[in-house]
Design a protein around this motif. Structure first.
Motif, PDB file in Angstrom:
ATOM      1  N   ILE A   2     -41.891  60.462  25.622  1.00  0.00           N
ATOM      2  CA  ILE A   2     -43.159  59.780  25.356  1.00  0.00           C
ATOM      3  C   ILE A   2     -43.667  60.051  23.942  1.00  0.00           C
ATOM      4  O   ILE A   2     -44.620  59.414  23.494  1.00  0.00           O
ATOM      5  N   GLY A   3     -43.064  60.992  23.245  1.00  0.00           N
ATOM      6  CA  GLY A   3     -43.462  61.282  21.874  1.00  0.00           C
ATOM      7  C   GLY A   3     -42.270  61.786  21.088  1.00  0.00           C
ATOM      8  O   GLY A   3     -41.427  62.514  21.614  1.00  0.00           O
ATOM      9  N   TRP A   4     -42.175  61.393  19.824  1.00  0.00           N
ATOM     10  CA  TRP A   4     -41.000  61.726  18.993  1.00  0.00           C
ATOM     11  C   TRP A   4     -41.481  61.935  17.568  1.00  0.00           C
ATOM     12  O   TRP A   4     -42.069  61.040  16.962  1.00  0.00           O
ATOM     13  N   THR A   5     -41.260  63.130  17.025  1.00  0.00           N
ATOM     14  CA  THR A   5     -41.783  63.438  15.701  1.00  0.00           C
ATOM     15  C   THR A   5     -40.809  63.046  14.598  1.00  0.00           C
ATOM     16  O   THR A   5     -39.619  62.781  14.844  1.00  0.00           O
ATOM     17  N   ARG A   6     -41.291  63.073  13.380  1.00  0.00           N
ATOM     18  CA  ARG A   6     -40.421  62.809  12.231  1.00  0.00           C
ATOM     19  C   ARG A   6     -39.388  63.913  12.079  1.00  0.00           C
ATOM     20  O   ARG A   6     -38.283  63.676  11.590  1.00  0.00           O
ATOM     21  N   GLY A   7     -39.773  65.136  12.486  1.00  0.00           N
ATOM     22  CA  GLY A   7     -38.809  66.228  12.447  1.00  0.00           C
ATOM     23  C   GLY A   7     -37.646  65.978  13.390  1.00  0.00           C
ATOM     24  O   GLY A   7     -36.487  66.280  13.076  1.00  0.00           O
ATOM     25  N   TYR A 188     -63.649  83.014  11.947  1.00  0.00           N
ATOM     26  CA  TYR A 188     -62.450  82.223  12.209  1.00  0.00           C
ATOM     27  C   TYR A 188     -62.462  80.960  11.352  1.00  0.00           C
ATOM     28  O   TYR A 188     -63.517  80.411  11.032  1.00  0.00           O
ATOM     29  N   ALA A 189     -61.273  80.505  10.985  1.00  0.00           N
ATOM     30  CA  ALA A 189     -61.101  79.215  10.320  1.00  0.00           C
ATOM     31  C   ALA A 189     -60.216  78.363  11.221  1.00  0.00           C
ATOM     32  O   ALA A 189     -59.112  78.776  11.580  1.00  0.00           O
ATOM     33  N   SER A 190     -60.708  77.184  11.605  1.00  0.00           N
ATOM     34  CA  SER A 190     -60.004  76.349  12.572  1.00  0.00           C
ATOM     35  C   SER A 190     -59.670  74.990  11.980  1.00  0.00           C
ATOM     36  O   SER A 190     -60.372  74.488  11.090  1.00  0.00           O
ATOM     37  N   SER A 191     -58.598  74.407  12.487  1.00  0.00           N
ATOM     38  CA  SER A 191     -58.203  73.050  12.131  1.00  0.00           C
ATOM     39  C   SER A 191     -57.946  72.269  13.416  1.00  0.00           C
ATOM     40  O   SER A 191     -57.387  72.810  14.377  1.00  0.00           O
ATOM     41  N   PHE A 192     -58.365  71.007  13.420  1.00  0.00           N
ATOM     42  CA  PHE A 192     -58.198  70.136  14.573  1.00  0.00           C
ATOM     43  C   PHE A 192     -57.510  68.857  14.104  1.00  0.00           C
ATOM     44  O   PHE A 192     -57.895  68.291  13.079  1.00  0.00           O
ATOM     45  N   PHE A 193     -56.516  68.394  14.843  1.00  0.00           N
ATOM     46  CA  PHE A 193     -55.802  67.195  14.416  1.00  0.00           C
ATOM     47  C   PHE A 193     -55.354  66.401  15.643  1.00  0.00           C
ATOM     48  O   PHE A 193     -55.024  66.969  16.688  1.00  0.00           O
ATOM     49  N   PRO A 194     -55.341  65.063  15.544  1.00  0.00           N
ATOM     50  CA  PRO A 194     -54.979  64.239  16.696  1.00  0.00           C
ATOM     51  C   PRO A 194     -53.474  64.269  16.948  1.00  0.00           C
ATOM     52  O   PRO A 194     -52.679  64.388  16.011  1.00  0.00           O
ATOM     53  N   LEU A 195     -53.072  64.172  18.203  1.00  0.00           N
ATOM     54  CA  LEU A 195     -51.680  64.044  18.605  1.00  0.00           C
ATOM     55  C   LEU A 195     -51.478  62.644  19.149  1.00  0.00           C
ATOM     56  O   LEU A 195     -52.251  62.181  19.990  1.00  0.00           O
ATOM     57  N   ALA A 196     -50.459  61.966  18.663  1.00  0.00           N
ATOM     58  CA  ALA A 196     -50.215  60.573  19.062  1.00  0.00           C
ATOM     59  C   ALA A 196     -48.746  60.378  19.401  1.00  0.00           C
ATOM     60  O   ALA A 196     -47.872  61.120  18.936  1.00  0.00           O
ATOM     61  N   ARG A 201     -50.647  55.898  19.983  1.00  0.00           N
ATOM     62  CA  ARG A 201     -51.684  56.070  20.990  1.00  0.00           C
ATOM     63  C   ARG A 201     -52.023  57.561  21.084  1.00  0.00           C
ATOM     64  O   ARG A 201     -51.119  58.389  21.188  1.00  0.00           O
ATOM     65  N   GLN A 202     -53.289  57.864  21.065  1.00  0.00           N
ATOM     66  CA  GLN A 202     -53.698  59.258  21.115  1.00  0.00           C
ATOM     67  C   GLN A 202     -53.415  59.849  22.490  1.00  0.00           C
ATOM     68  O   GLN A 202     -53.791  59.275  23.513  1.00  0.00           O
ATOM     69  N   ILE A 203     -52.724  60.991  22.491  1.00  0.00           N
ATOM     70  CA  ILE A 203     -52.400  61.646  23.757  1.00  0.00           C
ATOM     71  C   ILE A 203     -53.018  63.040  23.839  1.00  0.00           C
ATOM     72  O   ILE A 203     -52.801  63.764  24.804  1.00  0.00           O
TER      73      ILE A 203
END
Length: 402
Positions: A2-7, A188-196, A201-203
């Motif tokens: 259902i998901g496939w990265t560039r890596g 703390y330092a945090s980062s948030f990023f969408p997974l698609a 489509r955002q999952i």
């Protein structure tokens, strides 16, 4: 799939369009092993994950030995999903001490995957340690259900922003506490990023956290010292300098501060003032005092009056050593307070004074006095991170007093 990265595309050569929506069996060099697959899935559901060497077929027909790790089991759109990652086996990429395993589970960066409803699907060991909440109590729940409210509310707000805009938020810095160490403030330092998925489509959402407490403390110390330079030592009047020190520290750093100066400084090049004898309390005079409460009702003596205070169980000799005394939790019922300083013990109880730092005031190896910082309305006790700022503030004033 259902998901496939560039890596993954770079590793095996398949673009996402040729893999997403098809069986992962097309990646295998041989027939699927149903029993092995079931065992891997069971380990993921139990939270322990799985890693192993799997020969996979690249798009150009080559067979590649891939070090594969399955690290999570979670639901997406009502169906069970698994997070699988891998890398081609090289002389530096071995099954023992897998780099990927170290990266995901033992990295100093806390990591988590959450679904679109902000419920935890997976987290690594570091994030579990940061929050102090066991993994099994997090999975399937939102941050607001397992973390302190004041900490979780802005985190969830930023996550929803990422989901609505599709844009990552990086290096969001905040102060917080952990259930495992509720009395020590951390940064703390945090980062948030969408997974698609491949169809964009955002999952879910990815979440990374780094403990930056040391950096935050260093920055706070620098800012405090710089600000103190403009507020402490405006004149060479001793009493005014002492009062400026007390006024500057309240309420920035403490709720109650008093500065006591020796009647006769000793040590260094002061031959006329011998050091006090063992067990002796030094003769001092209250030179400055400030409080978050009007009139400084916590004080046993007033400015200008004589005083012989040193924090129990110390005597005047600790002034010679020059090291600050940190008492994170004050017990007014202890022997040192009730017997040696009963009047002060009564003030501790009455005003809820719960934490203390006492810093000897010294210049050129000469002992000039003692500055004491206390907290009451601020519920956070002093800790080791607060000793350096206290020392710097007193050192700034000591130069002018000397």
């Amino acid at each position: 799939v259902i998901g496939w990265t560039r890596g993954a595309e770079a590793l095996l050569g398949y673009p996402a369009a040729e893999v997403v929506g098809r069986s992962a069996a097309l990646l295998l060099t041989g027939p699927p092993d149903a029993r092995r697959t079931a065992a891997v899935a069971a380990r993921c559901r139990a939270g322990s994950g799985w890693s192993g060497l799997v020969p996979l077929r690249a798009r150009d027909g080559r067979s590649l030995d891939i070090d594969v790790r399955a690290t999570a089991s979670f639901l997406i759109a009502g169906r069970e999903g698994f997070l699988v990652s891998g890398r081609e086996l090289t002389p530096h990429w071995t099954m023992r001490g897998s780099v990927l395993d170290d990266f995901l589970t033992r990295s100093p960066v806390g990591m988590a995957v959450l679904d679109p409803d902000l419920r935890y699907l997976w987290l690594n060991d570091t994030l579990e340690r940061f929050g102090g909440v066991p993994r099994e109590q997090r999975l399937g729940r939102r941050p607001s259900e397992v973390l302190p409210g004041a900490l979780a509310a802005p985190i969830e707000r930023l996550m929803r922003q990422v989901l609505s805009t599709g844009e990552a938020i990086t290096d969001y810095e905040y102060l917080g506490w952990s259930w495992s160490d509720p009395h020590r403030r951390r940064a703390y330092a945090s980062s948030f990023f969408p997974l698609a998925d491949a169809g964009d489509r955002q999952i879910g959402i990815g979440y990374m956290v780094l403990d930056v407490t040391d950096r935050w403390n260093a920055r706070r110390l620098l800012a405090l010292v710089n600000e103190a330079g403009a507020s402490i030592g405006s004149t060479l009047d001793v009493q005014r300098t002492a009062q400026e020190l007390a006024d500057f520290a309240v309420p920035r750093f403490a709720d109650f501060v008093f500065v006591d100066l020796l009647e006769n400084p000793f040590g260094g090049d002061r031959p006329g003032a011998p050091a006090p004898a063992e067990g002796e309390r030094p003769a001092m005079r209250r030179a400055g005092m400030s409080s978050v409460r009007e009139g400084c009702p916590e004080g046993v003596v007033r400015v200008g009056e004589t005083v012989d205070f040193v924090p129990p169980p110390h005597d005047a000799h600790f002034l010679l050593d020059g090291d600050p005394v940190l008492l994170p939790a004050l017990d007014p019922d202890s022997h040192g307070w009730t017997v040696e300083q009963p009047e002060r013990a009564a003030r501790l109880r009455e005003f809820g004074l719960h934490s203390l730092i006492s810093v000897p005031m010294r210049a050129r190896d000469t002992v000039l006095g003692l500055t004491t910082f206390m907290r009451s309305r601020n519920p956070v006790p002093f800790d080791e991170d607060d000793v350096a700022p206290a020392r710097e503030l007193v050192a700034r004033a000591a130069v002018c007093v000397d």
